[in-house]
Write an enzyme that holds these catalytic residues in place. Structure first.
Site, PDB file in Angstrom:
ATOM      1  N   CYS A  56       0.837  -1.204   0.000  1.00  0.00           N
ATOM      2  CA  CYS A  56       0.000   0.000   0.000  1.00  0.00           C
ATOM      3  C   CYS A  56       0.874   1.256   0.000  1.00  0.00           C
ATOM      4  O   CYS A  56       1.415   1.636  -1.031  1.00  0.00           O
ATOM      5  CB  CYS A  56      -0.987  -0.035   1.170  1.00  0.00           C
ATOM      6  SG  CYS A  56      -2.333   1.176   1.016  1.00  0.00           S
ATOM      7  N   HIS A  85      -3.544  -5.321   0.651  1.00  0.00           N
ATOM      8  CA  HIS A  85      -2.972  -5.651   1.961  1.00  0.00           C
ATOM      9  C   HIS A  85      -2.953  -7.164   2.193  1.00  0.00           C
ATOM     10  O   HIS A  85      -3.891  -7.726   2.765  1.00  0.00           O
ATOM     11  CB  HIS A  85      -3.783  -4.971   3.070  1.00  0.00           C
ATOM     12  CG  HIS A  85      -3.564  -3.506   3.170  1.00  0.00           C
ATOM     13  ND1 HIS A  85      -2.568  -2.955   3.951  1.00  0.00           N
ATOM     14  CD2 HIS A  85      -4.195  -2.470   2.573  1.00  0.00           C
ATOM     15  CE1 HIS A  85      -2.596  -1.640   3.844  1.00  0.00           C
ATOM     16  NE2 HIS A  85      -3.582  -1.318   3.007  1.00  0.00           N
ATOM     17  N   GLU A 105      -1.341  -8.656   4.355  1.00  0.00           N
ATOM     18  CA  GLU A 105      -1.174  -8.895   5.794  1.00  0.00           C
ATOM     19  C   GLU A 105      -2.476  -8.785   6.573  1.00  0.00           C
ATOM     20  O   GLU A 105      -2.556  -9.181   7.733  1.00  0.00           O
ATOM     21  CB  GLU A 105      -0.137  -7.922   6.368  1.00  0.00           C
ATOM     22  CG  GLU A 105      -0.637  -6.529   6.685  1.00  0.00           C
ATOM     23  CD  GLU A 105      -0.838  -5.611   5.488  1.00  0.00           C
ATOM     24  OE1 GLU A 105      -0.952  -4.395   5.696  1.00  0.00           O
ATOM     25  OE2 GLU A 105      -0.912  -6.101   4.339  1.00  0.00           O
TER      26      GLU A 105
END
Length: 234
Positions: free
Chosen positions: A94, A184, A186
């Site tokens: 990002c 994202h 994660e």
């Protein structure tokens, strides 16, 4: 063994930290590495390590904007160039994706449509067929997203890897081992729901339906696999 460095570029919302931990915790968990193999460096205050001292690096997301030209962010851009020049594996997530793009002469700015948030599908391009990080993944899969700035123009040396209808530059590679992903990998579904809750006024201002966004949220295992794949590469 040299560590994988997580470059922390900011904090998430306080309620998310209480429930899920911060960005570096999500990334560490996704990498699946032992704690002693990971070093967290705060880009705002800590010295950035020399490339020959690390075996890989991940630049986290942030609530800052690349376009603000903050001193620490400009320092991070210079460091990013050095890491890429030394061919150290690098992944930007990002904000980190945008830092890499700007450092390598791409253009970053606010997306002309506005906010992209929730769980959405991305399309992998044929360039992924032989990409060390993306090869073997399905041609389309779901990812979690929450961003208002984008890579408007890719760097001259970049290879485009993924896109969707909203964002033409969802992932790219520079050279053999530097990647940027706008999404994202994660994040999990609970964190994404909490992002929508924290940004509810922005969501409504963007003419998005929060209820519909919540209904569309699901886990994103192919996206999440990119962190373990990166760890294996380094």
């Amino acid at each position: 063994m040299k560590p994988i460095v997580i470059v922390k570029t900011g904090k998430t919302f306080p309620d998310l930290i209480d429930k899920h931990g911060d960005f570096e915790d999500w990334i560490s968990k996704g990498l699946g590495q032992l704690e002693h193999e990971i070093k967290v460096v705060n880009a705002e205050s800590d010295p950035l390590p020399e490339p020959n001292q690390i075996r890989g690096a991940i630049i986290s997301g942030s609530h800052a904007y690349v376009t603000d030209g903050l001193h620490w962010c400009l320092r991070l851009e210079d460091w990013t160039k050095k890491v890429i020049d030394h061919q150290i594996p690098l992944l930007g997530i990002c904000f980190g994706h945008q830092v890499i793009a700007k450092a390598m002469d791409g253009i970053v700015d606010f997306h002309p449509v506005g906010l992209e948030i929730g769980t959405r599908e991305i399309e992998l391009l044929p360039s992924c067929n032989h990409d060390p990080l993306f090869m073997g993944l399905p041609g389309r899969f779901k990812v979690h997203l929450f961003h208002s700035q984008s890579v408007i123009q890719l760097p001259p040396r970049a290879t485009l890897l993924a896109r969707n209808e909203f964002e033409p530059h969802q992932a790219f590679r520079i050279g053999k081992n530097a990647w940027g992903v706008q999404f994202h990998p994660e994040a999990n579904s609970d964190a994404t729901k909490d992002y929508i809750r924290n940004l509810i006024e922005d969501v409504r201002s963007a003419d998005l339906d929060p209820g519909q966004l919540f209904e569309q949220i699901e886990e994103t295992p192919y996206s999440a696999s990119l962190l373990k794949r990166f760890a294996e590469l380094v």
